[in-house]
Design a protein around this motif. Structure first.
Motif, short mmCIF file in Angstrom:
data_model
loop_
_atom_site.label_atom_id
_atom_site.label_comp_id
_atom_site.label_asym_id
_atom_site.label_seq_id
_atom_site.Cartn_x
_atom_site.Cartn_y
_atom_site.Cartn_z
N LEU A 286 0.83 -1.20 0.00
CA LEU A 286 0.00 0.00 0.00
C LEU A 286 0.87 1.26 0.00
O LEU A 286 0.54 2.26 -0.64
N ILE B 285 -7.42 -4.58 7.22
CA ILE B 285 -6.98 -3.36 6.54
C ILE B 285 -8.19 -2.46 6.37
O ILE B 285 -9.25 -2.90 5.91
N ILE C 48 0.01 5.62 6.03
CA ILE C 48 -0.01 4.23 6.48
C ILE C 48 0.10 4.21 7.99
O ILE C 48 1.11 4.66 8.56
N PRO D 37 -9.86 -0.24 -1.71
CA PRO D 37 -8.98 -1.40 -1.60
C PRO D 37 -8.16 -1.60 -2.87
O PRO D 37 -8.65 -1.37 -3.96
N HIS E 59 -4.49 4.42 5.02
CA HIS E 59 -4.80 3.04 5.40
C HIS E 59 -4.39 2.73 6.83
O HIS E 59 -3.30 3.14 7.28
N THR F 221 -9.48 1.53 4.97
CA THR F 221 -9.15 2.69 4.16
C THR F 221 -10.12 3.81 4.48
O THR F 221 -11.34 3.59 4.57
#
Length: 290
Positions: free
Chosen positions: A99, A281, A188, A289, A243, A283
């Motif tokens: 990512l 995960i 992230i 995704p 994310h 977002t």
């Protein structure tokens, strides 16, 4: 820790290896041969080897005895009393790195919460580093890396693995440890929060139960207390489309997913059967995704 990760260097000190192997095996070390070679290769003197062997036989984690763990192909310093990075967490790093590479702006912001040794943050910085996979190979760090932990010993250890040229490490409780200027900027957010239910702590192997900080293991009644706290505030810190990735267990994953979705994140699950690894995960808005 897998003890087949790297070939030990030639013995640093002479040692009666068969006797050492026998002593380790008698103490219940399944990989006694590999451990003996690693101890001999790491020890600087015979007395050093004797002290290290005594600690290992007494039940201390091998990584704490050696002073390092191999993680994502890197040696990570591991101090006594600090949570030992697990091999399964390499899957968390891999998903986060994928990512991270898709973020199309200079020096994306990475935050490693509940960082322990800082292994995850250090590995992520290396994953997007120079040709040798090391951020030191570049004139400036490839990511803006921040890490935090509530445990002082972990923070000291993380600062060895994430030196100032690579990132910053803070001491404090989750987001409270971070500079306010990171709000709304994190691309992230990677978290290996404690997720062992309180009543299950006693069922852990003695290495973890007796020699790793309880704060790094105990996730509350159902193991998800810290994960819920992380998810609840994530949108305040994530950049648009940023994310959040959290390691969890297969059994707990549906509840972790629910916590993400209740917090406004689009969430999905990633698993690796070989590593017995499960990662949720999420977002934020304006992301999708991959």
């Amino acid at each position: 820790m897998s003890h087949h990760l790297s070939s030990p260097s030639p013995a640093a000190v002479p040692a009666p290896l068969p006797a050492l192997v026998a002593r380790l095996r008698a103490a219940g070390c399944v990989f006694a041969e590999d451990e003996a070679e690693l101890l001999v290769a790491t020890a600087r003197t015979p007395s050093d080897l004797a002290a290290m062997t005594d600690r290992r036989v007494a039940g201390f984690p091998l990584e704490q005895v050696l002073g390092w763990a191999e993680f994502c192909g890197r040696r990570i310093a591991v101090d006594p009393g600090v949570f030992v990075p697990r091999r399964r967490t390499e899957f968390l790093v891999g998903r986060a790195a994928a990512l991270l590479r898709a973020v199309h702006r200079p020096r994306p912001v990475v935050v490693d919460l509940c960082c322990g040794t800082g292994a995850v943050g250090a590995a992520l910085a290396a994953a997007v580093g120079g040709p040798a996979g090391d951020p030191a190979d570049l004139p400036s760090p490839p990511v803006e890396l921040h890490a935090a932990d509530i445990e002082p010993a972990a923070v000291r250890c993380a600062r060895r693995n994430i030196p100032p040229a690579t990132g910053r490490v803070y001491e404090g409780d989750l987001y409270a440890a971070l500079p306010p200027g990171l709000r709304g900027r994190v691309d992230i957010l990677v978290v290996n929060a404690p997720y062992v239910p309180t009543d299950a702590i006693g069922l852990l192997p003695p290495e973890a139960r007796d020699h790793e900080p309880r704060v790094a293991l105990d996730g509350g009644a159902d193991g998800l207390d810290v994960q819920r706290r992380v998810a609840a505030e994530a949108l305040q810190w994530l950049a648009p489309g940023g994310h959040l990735l959290i390691e969890t267990s297969e059994r707990q994953a549906p509840h972790t997913l629910d916590a993400f979705r209740r917090s406004g994140l689009r969430a999905w699950l990633a698993t690796d059967e070989d590593l017995c690894a499960t990662v949720v995960i999420g977002t934020g808005p304006d992301g999708a995704p991959s």
